[in-house]
Design a protein around this motif. Structure first.
Motif, PDB file in Angstrom:
ATOM      1  N   TYR A  88       0.842  -1.196   0.000  1.00 16.36           N
ATOM      2  CA  TYR A  88       0.000   0.000   0.000  1.00 16.36           C
ATOM      3  C   TYR A  88       0.874   1.242   0.000  1.00 16.36           C
ATOM      4  CZ  TYR A  88      -3.401  -3.487   1.379  1.00 16.36           C
ATOM      5  OH  TYR A  88      -4.180  -4.605   1.423  1.00 16.36           O
ATOM      6  N   THR A  89       0.363   2.299  -0.596  1.00 14.39           N
ATOM      7  CA  THR A  89       1.096   3.547  -0.673  1.00 14.39           C
ATOM      8  C   THR A  89       0.963   4.306   0.638  1.00 14.39           C
ATOM      9  OG1 THR A  89       0.614   3.666  -3.033  1.00 14.39           O
ATOM     10  CG2 THR A  89       1.362   5.698  -1.967  1.00 14.39           C
ATOM     11  N   VAL A  90       2.109   4.714   1.166  1.00 13.40           N
ATOM     12  CA  VAL A  90       2.144   5.495   2.409  1.00 13.40           C
ATOM     13  C   VAL A  90       3.124   6.636   2.193  1.00 13.40           C
ATOM     14  CG1 VAL A  90       3.854   4.869   4.147  1.00 13.40           C
ATOM     15  CG2 VAL A  90       1.537   4.530   4.645  1.00 13.40           C
ATOM     16  N   ARG A  91       2.843   7.789   2.758  1.00 11.03           N
ATOM     17  CA  ARG A  91       3.792   8.896   2.668  1.00 11.03           C
ATOM     18  C   ARG A  91       3.897   9.580   4.029  1.00 11.03           C
ATOM     19  NH1 ARG A  91       0.379  13.221  -1.005  1.00 11.03           N
ATOM     20  NH2 ARG A  91      -0.703  14.184   0.730  1.00 11.03           N
ATOM     21  N   VAL A  92       5.012  10.260   4.207  1.00  6.80           N
ATOM     22  CA  VAL A  92       5.256  10.999   5.443  1.00  6.80           C
ATOM     23  C   VAL A  92       5.148  12.487   5.113  1.00  6.80           C
ATOM     24  CG1 VAL A  92       6.893  11.483   7.286  1.00  6.80           C
ATOM     25  CG2 VAL A  92       6.815   9.191   6.261  1.00  6.80           C
ATOM     26  N   GLU A  93       4.320  13.183   5.896  1.00  4.22           N
ATOM     27  CA  GLU A  93       4.126  14.616   5.686  1.00  4.22           C
ATOM     28  C   GLU A  93       4.030  15.305   7.047  1.00  4.22           C
ATOM     29  OE1 GLU A  93       0.419  16.866   3.884  1.00  4.22           O
ATOM     30  OE2 GLU A  93       1.533  15.782   2.333  1.00  4.22           O
ATOM     31  N   ALA A  94       4.981  16.184   7.322  1.00  2.00           N
ATOM     32  CA  ALA A  94       5.013  16.935   8.583  1.00  2.00           C
ATOM     33  C   ALA A  94       4.955  16.011   9.797  1.00  2.00           C
ATOM     34  CB  ALA A  94       3.881  17.964   8.617  1.00  2.00           C
ATOM     35  N   GLY A  95       5.672  14.893   9.718  1.00  2.00           N
ATOM     36  CA  GLY A  95       5.733  13.968  10.842  1.00  2.00           C
ATOM     37  C   GLY A  95       4.532  13.053  10.990  1.00  2.00           C
ATOM     38  N   ARG A  96       3.601  13.105  10.039  1.00  2.00           N
ATOM     39  CA  ARG A  96       2.405  12.258  10.074  1.00  2.00           C
ATOM     40  C   ARG A  96       2.469  11.242   8.943  1.00  2.00           C
ATOM     41  NH1 ARG A  96       0.010  12.271  14.650  1.00  2.00           N
ATOM     42  NH2 ARG A  96      -1.859  11.480  13.658  1.00  2.00           N
TER      43      ARG A  96
END
Length: 110
Positions: A88-96
């Motif tokens: 599954y696609t996951v990304r990190v943005e501003a620590g989330r």
């Protein structure tokens, strides 16, 4: 893509894992680098072992039940073992951590 917040990056220890429960089954999140996270089905296709309890090494995880190894990038079994788990696609943005919720409706958990 429909991104949903599934938690803080710091909730996953380096080279560790956490589980997110979804309507289609559990997804294991693995943190391999400081800001690198992979998401795969938490169920090994061999005997149903919880991959989130496995050992993370590089960009792979070893199933805790029978030592099958899976690529966190592709979900493919490594070596002589055959099979795969969903990724599954996951990304990190501003620590989330953000996950593409639309993928959960298109795939079934292994």
């Amino acid at each position: 893509m429909s991104w949903i917040d599934i938690g803080a990056l710091d909730d996953i220890p380096l080279r560790g894992a956490r589980v997110v429960k979804t309507p289609l089954g559990c997804v294991a999140l693995f943190r391999t680098e400081e800001t690198e996270v992979y998401a795969i089905s938490d169920r090994c296709p061999h005997k149903g072992g919880p991959l989130s309890d496995g050992i993370v090494h590089g960009k792979k995880v070893t199933c805790p039940l029978h030592n099958w190894v899976f690529s966190l990038e592709t979900g493919e079994a490594q070596g002589a073992d055959e099979g795969r788990v969903d990724t599954y696609t996951v990304r990190v943005e501003a620590g989330r951590l953000l996950m593409d919720a639309s993928e959960l409706g298109k795939r079934s958990a292994a």
